[in-house]
Design an enzyme around this catalytic site. Structure first.
Site, PDB file in Angstrom:
ATOM      1  N   ALA A  18       0.882  -1.173   0.000  1.00  0.00           N
ATOM      2  CA  ALA A  18       0.000   0.000   0.000  1.00  0.00           C
ATOM      3  C   ALA A  18       0.920   1.225   0.000  1.00  0.00           C
ATOM      4  O   ALA A  18       2.116   1.110  -0.275  1.00  0.00           O
ATOM      5  CB  ALA A  18      -0.916  -0.040   1.212  1.00  0.00           C
ATOM      6  N   VAL A  19       0.416   2.375   0.366  1.00  0.00           N
ATOM      7  CA  VAL A  19       1.203   3.603   0.180  1.00  0.00           C
ATOM      8  C   VAL A  19       2.556   3.577   0.905  1.00  0.00           C
ATOM      9  O   VAL A  19       3.599   3.914   0.327  1.00  0.00           O
ATOM     10  CB  VAL A  19       0.351   4.846   0.541  1.00  0.00           C
ATOM     11  CG1 VAL A  19      -0.110   4.820   1.978  1.00  0.00           C
ATOM     12  CG2 VAL A  19       1.086   6.127   0.259  1.00  0.00           C
ATOM     13  N   GLY A  21       4.329   0.884   2.164  1.00  0.00           N
ATOM     14  CA  GLY A  21       5.215  -0.186   1.710  1.00  0.00           C
ATOM     15  C   GLY A  21       5.802   0.097   0.338  1.00  0.00           C
ATOM     16  O   GLY A  21       6.999  -0.108   0.100  1.00  0.00           O
ATOM     17  N   ASN A  40       2.791  -8.581  -2.220  1.00  0.00           N
ATOM     18  CA  ASN A  40       1.554  -8.073  -1.618  1.00  0.00           C
ATOM     19  C   ASN A  40       0.489  -9.160  -1.702  1.00  0.00           C
ATOM     20  O   ASN A  40       0.443  -9.905  -2.682  1.00  0.00           O
ATOM     21  CB  ASN A  40       1.078  -6.811  -2.362  1.00  0.00           C
ATOM     22  CG  ASN A  40      -0.012  -6.078  -1.592  1.00  0.00           C
ATOM     23  OD1 ASN A  40       0.263  -5.494  -0.544  1.00  0.00           O
ATOM     24  ND2 ASN A  40      -1.236  -6.121  -2.093  1.00  0.00           N
ATOM     25  N   SER A 135       8.534   6.937  10.862  1.00  0.00           N
ATOM     26  CA  SER A 135       7.808   8.204  10.903  1.00  0.00           C
ATOM     27  C   SER A 135       8.088   9.018   9.660  1.00  0.00           C
ATOM     28  O   SER A 135       9.149   8.927   9.068  1.00  0.00           O
ATOM     29  CB  SER A 135       8.197   9.010  12.134  1.00  0.00           C
ATOM     30  OG  SER A 135       7.496  10.238  12.095  1.00  0.00           O
ATOM     31  N   LYS A 189       8.460   5.124  18.986  1.00  0.00           N
ATOM     32  CA  LYS A 189       7.584   5.671  17.924  1.00  0.00           C
ATOM     33  C   LYS A 189       6.236   6.095  18.511  1.00  0.00           C
ATOM     34  O   LYS A 189       5.667   7.114  18.145  1.00  0.00           O
ATOM     35  CB  LYS A 189       7.393   4.617  16.818  1.00  0.00           C
ATOM     36  CG  LYS A 189       6.331   4.978  15.767  1.00  0.00           C
ATOM     37  CD  LYS A 189       6.723   6.217  14.996  1.00  0.00           C
ATOM     38  CE  LYS A 189       5.868   6.663  13.844  1.00  0.00           C
ATOM     39  NZ  LYS A 189       4.540   6.340  13.630  1.00  0.00           N
ATOM     40  N   HIS A 192       6.740   9.324  20.212  1.00  0.00           N
ATOM     41  CA  HIS A 192       6.888  10.327  19.143  1.00  0.00           C
ATOM     42  C   HIS A 192       5.499  10.799  18.709  1.00  0.00           C
ATOM     43  O   HIS A 192       5.238  12.003  18.592  1.00  0.00           O
ATOM     44  CB  HIS A 192       7.647   9.717  17.953  1.00  0.00           C
ATOM     45  CG  HIS A 192       7.498  10.475  16.675  1.00  0.00           C
ATOM     46  ND1 HIS A 192       6.358  10.430  15.904  1.00  0.00           N
ATOM     47  CD2 HIS A 192       8.339  11.313  16.030  1.00  0.00           C
ATOM     48  CE1 HIS A 192       6.505  11.214  14.856  1.00  0.00           C
ATOM     49  NE2 HIS A 192       7.703  11.752  14.901  1.00  0.00           N
ATOM     50  N   ASN A 193       4.596   9.865  18.479  1.00  0.00           N
ATOM     51  CA  ASN A 193       3.255  10.236  18.032  1.00  0.00           C
ATOM     52  C   ASN A 193       2.504  11.006  19.118  1.00  0.00           C
ATOM     53  O   ASN A 193       1.754  11.931  18.811  1.00  0.00           O
ATOM     54  CB  ASN A 193       2.462   8.986  17.624  1.00  0.00           C
ATOM     55  CG  ASN A 193       2.905   8.453  16.284  1.00  0.00           C
ATOM     56  OD1 ASN A 193       4.027   8.688  15.856  1.00  0.00           O
ATOM     57  ND2 ASN A 193       2.048   7.720  15.605  1.00  0.00           N
ATOM     58  N   GLU A 196       3.670  14.400  18.996  1.00  0.00           N
ATOM     59  CA  GLU A 196       3.091  15.008  17.784  1.00  0.00           C
ATOM     60  C   GLU A 196       1.661  15.508  18.073  1.00  0.00           C
ATOM     61  O   GLU A 196       1.289  16.614  17.660  1.00  0.00           O
ATOM     62  CB  GLU A 196       3.097  13.945  16.685  1.00  0.00           C
ATOM     63  CG  GLU A 196       2.516  14.347  15.361  1.00  0.00           C
ATOM     64  CD  GLU A 196       2.506  13.144  14.399  1.00  0.00           C
ATOM     65  OE1 GLU A 196       3.545  12.467  14.241  1.00  0.00           O
ATOM     66  OE2 GLU A 196       1.446  12.878  13.810  1.00  0.00           O
ATOM     67  N   HIS A 458      -5.249   4.361  54.546  1.00  0.00           N
ATOM     68  CA  HIS A 458      -4.157   4.111  53.582  1.00  0.00           C
ATOM     69  C   HIS A 458      -2.790   4.551  54.118  1.00  0.00           C
ATOM     70  O   HIS A 458      -1.794   4.339  53.454  1.00  0.00           O
ATOM     71  CB  HIS A 458      -4.456   4.791  52.245  1.00  0.00           C
ATOM     72  CG  HIS A 458      -5.609   4.149  51.528  1.00  0.00           C
ATOM     73  ND1 HIS A 458      -5.608   2.819  51.177  1.00  0.00           N
ATOM     74  CD2 HIS A 458      -6.808   4.646  51.121  1.00  0.00           C
ATOM     75  CE1 HIS A 458      -6.759   2.525  50.571  1.00  0.00           C
ATOM     76  NE2 HIS A 458      -7.507   3.618  50.538  1.00  0.00           N
TER      77      HIS A 458
HETATM   78  N1  LIG Z   1       0.284   6.067   6.568  1.00  0.00           N
HETATM   79  C1  LIG Z   1       1.238   6.571   7.329  1.00  0.00           C
HETATM   80  O1  LIG Z   1       1.526   7.775   7.342  1.00  0.00           O
HETATM   81  C2  LIG Z   1       2.047   5.654   8.197  1.00  0.00           C
HETATM   82  C3  LIG Z   1       3.177   6.129   8.855  1.00  0.00           C
HETATM   83  C4  LIG Z   1       3.939   5.247   9.605  1.00  0.00           C
HETATM   84  C5  LIG Z   1       3.550   3.927   9.716  1.00  0.00           C
HETATM   85  N2  LIG Z   1       2.429   3.479   9.074  1.00  0.00           N
HETATM   86  C6  LIG Z   1       2.082   2.078   9.202  1.00  0.00           C
HETATM   87  O2  LIG Z   1       2.521   1.396   8.039  1.00  0.00           O
HETATM   88  C7  LIG Z   1       1.680   0.267   7.799  1.00  0.00           C
HETATM   89  C8  LIG Z   1       1.178   0.335   6.365  1.00  0.00           C
HETATM   90  O3  LIG Z   1       0.406   1.506   6.206  1.00  0.00           O
HETATM   91  P1  LIG Z   1      -0.342   1.852   4.836  1.00  0.00           P
HETATM   92  O4  LIG Z   1      -1.096   3.109   5.093  1.00  0.00           O
HETATM   93  O5  LIG Z   1       0.614   1.793   3.723  1.00  0.00           O
HETATM   94  O6  LIG Z   1      -1.299   0.590   4.602  1.00  0.00           O
HETATM   95  P2  LIG Z   1      -2.608   0.086   5.395  1.00  0.00           P
HETATM   96  O7  LIG Z   1      -3.799   0.693   4.747  1.00  0.00           O
HETATM   97  O8  LIG Z   1      -2.435   0.256   6.848  1.00  0.00           O
HETATM   98  O9  LIG Z   1      -2.576  -1.485   5.055  1.00  0.00           O
HETATM   99  C9  LIG Z   1      -2.772  -1.955   3.749  1.00  0.00           C
HETATM  100  C10 LIG Z   1      -1.803  -3.068   3.457  1.00  0.00           C
HETATM  101  O10 LIG Z   1      -1.964  -4.142   4.406  1.00  0.00           O
HETATM  102  C11 LIG Z   1      -2.185  -5.353   3.663  1.00  0.00           C
HETATM  103  N3  LIG Z   1      -2.984  -6.289   4.432  1.00  0.00           N
HETATM  104  C12 LIG Z   1      -4.102  -6.024   5.122  1.00  0.00           C
HETATM  105  N4  LIG Z   1      -4.547  -7.157   5.722  1.00  0.00           N
HETATM  106  C13 LIG Z   1      -3.681  -8.142   5.407  1.00  0.00           C
HETATM  107  C14 LIG Z   1      -3.591  -9.518   5.723  1.00  0.00           C
HETATM  108  N5  LIG Z   1      -4.484 -10.103   6.527  1.00  0.00           N
HETATM  109  N6  LIG Z   1      -2.566 -10.236   5.201  1.00  0.00           N
HETATM  110  C15 LIG Z   1      -1.654  -9.652   4.403  1.00  0.00           C
HETATM  111  N7  LIG Z   1      -1.679  -8.339   4.075  1.00  0.00           N
HETATM  112  C16 LIG Z   1      -2.685  -7.600   4.573  1.00  0.00           C
HETATM  113  C17 LIG Z   1      -2.871  -4.892   2.420  1.00  0.00           C
HETATM  114  O11 LIG Z   1      -2.823  -5.897   1.441  1.00  0.00           O
HETATM  115  P3  LIG Z   1      -3.979  -5.974   0.322  1.00  0.00           P
HETATM  116  O12 LIG Z   1      -3.535  -5.061  -0.766  1.00  0.00           O
HETATM  117  O13 LIG Z   1      -3.968  -7.404  -0.074  1.00  0.00           O
HETATM  118  O14 LIG Z   1      -5.273  -5.559   0.959  1.00  0.00           O
HETATM  119  C18 LIG Z   1      -2.046  -3.663   2.090  1.00  0.00           C
HETATM  120  O15 LIG Z   1      -0.816  -4.015   1.512  1.00  0.00           O
HETATM  121  C19 LIG Z   1       0.561   0.333   8.839  1.00  0.00           C
HETATM  122  O16 LIG Z   1       0.868  -0.495   9.937  1.00  0.00           O
HETATM  123  C20 LIG Z   1       0.592   1.772   9.289  1.00  0.00           C
HETATM  124  O17 LIG Z   1       0.112   1.941  10.608  1.00  0.00           O
HETATM  125  C21 LIG Z   1       1.676   4.311   8.311  1.00  0.00           C
END
Ligand SMILES: NC(=O)c1ccc[n+]([C@@H]2O[C@H](COP(=O)([O-])OP(=O)(O)OC[C@H]3O[C@@H](n4cnc5c(N)ncnc54)[C@H](OP(=O)(O)O)[C@@H]3O)[C@@H](O)[C@H]2O)c1
Length: 486
Positions: A18-19, A21, A40, A135, A189, A192-193, A196, A458
């Site tokens: 997703a975004v 990764g 994926n 982050s 982390k 950190h949040n 934030e 107490h």
């Molecule tokens: N967005 C941010 O700014 C940010 C910043 C730091 C950390 N993060 C963390 O980074 C991680 C990824 O975030 P994201 O926003 O890119 O994506 P996301 O929306 O949190 O997750 C989507 C991804 O997870 C996969 N997925 C969901 N359920 C699954 C399962 N049961 N088995 C295997 N894959 C599965 C999806 O695969 P499919 O395509 O097959 O559905 C997709 O690749 C999260 O933990 C998030 O908290 C995000």
């Protein structure tokens, strides 16, 4: 289905495209020496990434077996999937194809308790597990995030150089350090949040006070923030605040900030910071107020029925606009010092409770680039810990004492003005109360101990001698030493 033909050619892999990764995978692929395997669950995302970025030279995999086969050993995979059960599912799938000595990194926003549990379970198979805070959002993932890896020293040997190559760089130093074992990276982390959340709430309060106190427009206040960004408040969040305030809504011509519904969302990490702080007995009141301010904003039904509650008579706009704005700036700076001091206090307490050897100065340094709370000011925090690694309270370091000395009168007058005008400033006010609580000679906690002794026996300690005491409240009210009461 296309089968991957590349065997053992990739030195690092990413699961979850997703975004976050896909951007992290592109970042990795752009650094010399890296070949990146990608996988994926849903094939379409892999296909899209490959089609959009042929320059990255990704090695695609369409099964976990292919993914493992495409990696050189020790295999190293970064999981970037939805935090929670999906992370456990992916770990199980990787364990089925990985071997002892391989490394699984979870870069999702996992709760550190989960990371501790996963690290233990994965370690028992001989595979290394690293929980890593990432982050910087999607742009950080692509161009250079701030990275907070935990895990074993052994994994850091392989992982360290790869992470150093993709992290943001601040003052010639990569924004990554081995934080500590098992859950340490995700713990840091999380805090950190939390910081934030506090930083954003404080900025929002400063904006509200200036707008309601001076009648300036959002665009004019954008100029104020841009100016602040050139001084000691220099930070990413101040910079983007100016951008948001300057934005005009294309549909209505109104400032965008006036068109956006005033209910702040949250993904939970701020709440985790507060819950964990409560468990550890650390008063992170500024962070807590920031979390609760978002909750309050998101209850329109309660706000609607409360709208008619009495408030103060309307106040005239402030006389000296420039002086008021300067006071708000100082109040913001002082409150921000409190938020960071509280956050570092929580990291210190977490390190002690979970036996992590966390270098607090190094944490401040890796937050200087890539992440959302990046700020000039973090240099002063690393200086403070370099000068005194065991500093008990960050805000007592000389630089911060000077800043608070300069700011405290303004801080008090801003909080007083906000209260008198009925402008909510929960984070400004609670930060000031924390500061005054810390520096107080005596706190009314003595009365609370008296009350606790009255209704629950107490017991209490005395200021003038050792021991634990109880007053016989329902008898003759004489004092006995505590062991006599049992
Ligand atoms: N967005 C941010 O700014 C940010 C910043 C730091 C950390 N993060 C963390 O980074 C991680 C990824 O975030 P994201 O926003 O890119 O994506 P996301 O929306 O949190 O997750 C989507 C991804 O997870 C996969 N997925 C969901 N359920 C699954 C399962 N049961 N088995 C295997 N894959 C599965 C999806 O695969 P499919 O395509 O097959 O559905 C997709 O690749 C999260 O933990 C998030 O908290 C995000």
């Amino acid at each position: 289905m296309t089968e991957s033909t590349d065997q053992n050619t990739a030195n690092i892999g990413v699961v979850g495209l997703a975004v976050m990764g896909s951007n992290l995978a592109r970042n990795l692929a752009s650094r010399t020496g890296n070949t990146v395997a990608v996988y994926n669950r849903t094939r379409a995302k892999t296909d899209e990434l490959l089609a959009a970025h042929p320059e990255a030279g990704f090695v695609p995999a369409f099964s976990y077996a292919e993914f493992a086969a495409s990696l050189s050993t020790p295999r190293t995979a970064i999981i970037m999937v939805k935090a929670g059960a999906p992370t456990d599912a992916v770990i199980d799938d990787l364990l089925a194809v990985f071997e002892p000595g391989d490394i699984i990194v979870d870069g999702g926003n996992a709760l550190f308790h989960d990371t501790i549990r996963r690290e233990q379970a994965v370690r028992s198979t001989g595979v290394n597990f690293v929980g890593m805070g990432v982050s910087g959002g999607e742009e950080g993932a692509l161009l250079g995030p701030s990275l907070m890896p935990g895990g074993s020293d052994e994994s850091w040997v392989t992982l360290g150089p790869i992470l150093q190559s993709i992290a943001a760089v601040a003052e010639d130093e990569p924004c990554v350090t081995h934080i500590g074992h098992d859950g340490a990276g995700h713990f840091v982390k999380m805090v950190h949040n939390g910081i934030e959340y506090a930083d954003m709430q404080l900025i929002a309060e400063a904006y509200d006070l200036i707008r309601r106190g001076t009648g300036k427009t959002p665009a004019e206040i954008a100029d104020v923030f841009a100016q602040w960004n050139a001084g000691e408040l220099d930070s990413y969040l101040i910079e983007i605040t100016a951008e948001v305030l300057r934005q005009t809504d294309a549909a209505t011509g109104a400032p965008l900030v006036d068109v956006i519904v005033d209910q702040a969302g949250a993904k939970g990490t701020g709440g985790w910071t507060v819950q964990t702080a409560i468990d550890l007995g650390v008063p992170v009141s500024g962070i807590a107020e920031a979390v609760f301010a978002r909750s309050l904003s998101s209850h329109p039904e309660q706000r609607a029925v409360s709208a008619g509650l009495p408030g103060p008579a309307p106040k005239a706009a402030v006389d000296d606009v420039d002086a008021f704005i300067e006071d708000v700036r100082l109040a913001l700076f002082a409150s921000k010092i409190v938020a960071y001091s509280q956050g570092f206090d929580e990291i210190r307490a977490g390190a002690a409770a979970y036996d992590w050897n966390i270098d607090l100065g190094a944490v401040a340094k890796i937050w200087r680039g890539g992440c959302i709370i990046r700020a000039q000011f973090l240099n002063r925090i690393s200086d403070a810990y370099a000068a005194e690694p065991d500093l008990a309270v960050l805000l007592t370091a000389p630089f911060f004492v000077d800043a608070l000395t300069r700011a405290q009168d303004a801080w008090r007058s801003v909080v007083a003005a906000a209260a008198a005008s009925g402008i909510p400033s929960p984070a400004f006010s609670s930060s000031l109360a924390y500061y005054d609580g810390l520096r107080a000679d005596r706190l009314p906690a003595s009365l609370i101990q008296g009350q606790r002794d009255f209704f629950g026996a107490h017991t209490y300690r005395r200021t003038d001698r050792e021991g634990t005491f109880h007053t016989l409240w329902s008898a003759d009210r004489s004092e006995v030493s505590a062991q006599d009461t049992h």
